[in-house]
Design a protein around this motif. Sequence first.
Motif, PDB file in Angstrom:
ATOM      1  N   MET A   1       0.831  -1.198   0.000  1.00  0.00           N
ATOM      2  CA  MET A   1       0.000   0.000   0.000  1.00  0.00           C
ATOM      3  C   MET A   1       0.871   1.255   0.000  1.00  0.00           C
ATOM      4  O   MET A   1       0.573   2.233  -0.689  1.00  0.00           O
TER       5      MET A   1
ATOM      6  N   ASN B   1      -7.047  -0.343   5.329  1.00  0.00           N
ATOM      7  CA  ASN B   1      -6.848   0.080   3.952  1.00  0.00           C
ATOM      8  C   ASN B   1      -7.634   1.345   3.643  1.00  0.00           C
ATOM      9  O   ASN B   1      -8.744   1.543   4.117  1.00  0.00           O
TER      10      ASN B   1
ATOM     11  N   THR C   1      -6.330   1.386  -1.677  1.00  0.00           N
ATOM     12  CA  THR C   1      -5.982   0.258  -2.533  1.00  0.00           C
ATOM     13  C   THR C   1      -7.168  -0.688  -2.715  1.00  0.00           C
ATOM     14  O   THR C   1      -7.844  -1.037  -1.744  1.00  0.00           O
TER      15      THR C   1
END
Length: 368
Positions: free
Chosen positions: A31, A59, A62
Motif C-alpha cells: 500500500m 486500507n 488500494t
Amino acid sequence: MLIDTTLREGAQLFGAYFNVETRMRIADGLMKMGVEEIEIGWVGQEGIIEFAQHLSAVNKNTRLSVWSPCREKDILAASRLPVDRISIGVPVSDLHIEKRLESDRQSMLRKLAAAIRTAKKAGFEYVSVGLEDISRADADFAMSMALHAEVCGASRVRLSDSLGQLTPLAMEKLVSRFRSRITIDIAVHCHDDFGMATANSVTALEAGADYADVSVLGIGERSGIAATEELVAHLALRGGHEGYSTDVLKDVCLLVSAAAKVPVSRTKAVVGTDIFACESGLHTHALSKSPDLFEPYNPESVGISRKLAVGGKSGRAAVRSALNECGVDSSATDLATLTEAVRQLSCRLSRPLTRSELLKLSNGELLS
C-alpha cells in the motif's frame, strides 16, 4: 495499473508460508508502494477471513481482490469477505478443458456465464475473469470467452500466460487483438519460465492493457511471474508515473525474501546490494565525473547506496579518484606503481580493496 499478487500467486511458491502477521506487513508495504490493487489470496486459504477483515479496516485507497475457482460455492464464500473485487479463474486451452476438467468448450461458456451471474448477485460490482493458459488456447475460442464474459457483466478479463510461453512481440499482438474487440478492462498475468515476464508485462501495458499482475521478487509457481519491484521502478523512474513510491522497494523485498526463504541476489535488478557497485577503471572514472553516464537512475531512489572501489580492474584514473576521496594528495604519489600494487593485491585477495588497504598501499606498507 498493477495488481500485486504476492499474497496469492507468491504464496503458491513451493515451501513459502506466510502467517497473518507477515501478510499484513507485506500488504502494508504494498500500500505504501502505491500498487492499485492487492490480490489478498484465494478462497479457502488459511487465515483468509481474519486477514481480509484486518486489512479492510486499515486500507484506504488500494483495491482488494480475492481469487476464486469457477465454482458457485467458492464465489459465494468470497462474497462474505470484505473485498472490492473477485477474480474468477477459468481455463481456455483445450488441454486444460479436456484433460483437467473433462469438459468441453460449450460447457465452459455456460459455466462462465453462471459464475459471473452468481458473483454479481452476491454483490460483486467488479468481476475479473482470468483466462488461464491463453498462450496455448485456440485464439478464436479465447476471444469468444472474453466477449462472453463482457456480455455477462464482467468488468475485466485477465490474459494468463500460465506457462510463460509468450515473447514481447507475441504479447503485443495478443493484447492488441483483445483491445480491439472488447471494451472492459484487460489485465495480463505473465509467468517467467523463459525469463520474459517483466518484459512481457511492460509490453502488454504499452500495447493497451490496463493492468499487469506482479509479485514481489517475482515469486510464484515454478519460476514465478513479473516482479513488482521491477515494474514499479520502470513505471516510476522511466515512465513518469508519480503514484508509486520506489523508496520502499528494498524493504518490502527483504521482508518477502526472509518470509519466503528466497535470497536476493546481490545483482538483482532494482534491489540488489551491488547493482551500483563498480571497480572497472573506465566506469569508475566516468562515474566520478557524472553518475548518469553509467547509472540508469539515482541509487537513493530505490534505497541503494553507490559503492566505488579499486581493484584488479582499476586504472590510474580510478586510483587517483579513490585517493582524493580518502584525502590523500594523489599528485605526490607514483600512480603507475600504486595502481600495479592495487591490481596485484586485489587479484591475490580475489576481491576489491577496502579503503584501509588502499591507504596502506599508498603509504608503502606491505600487506600479507
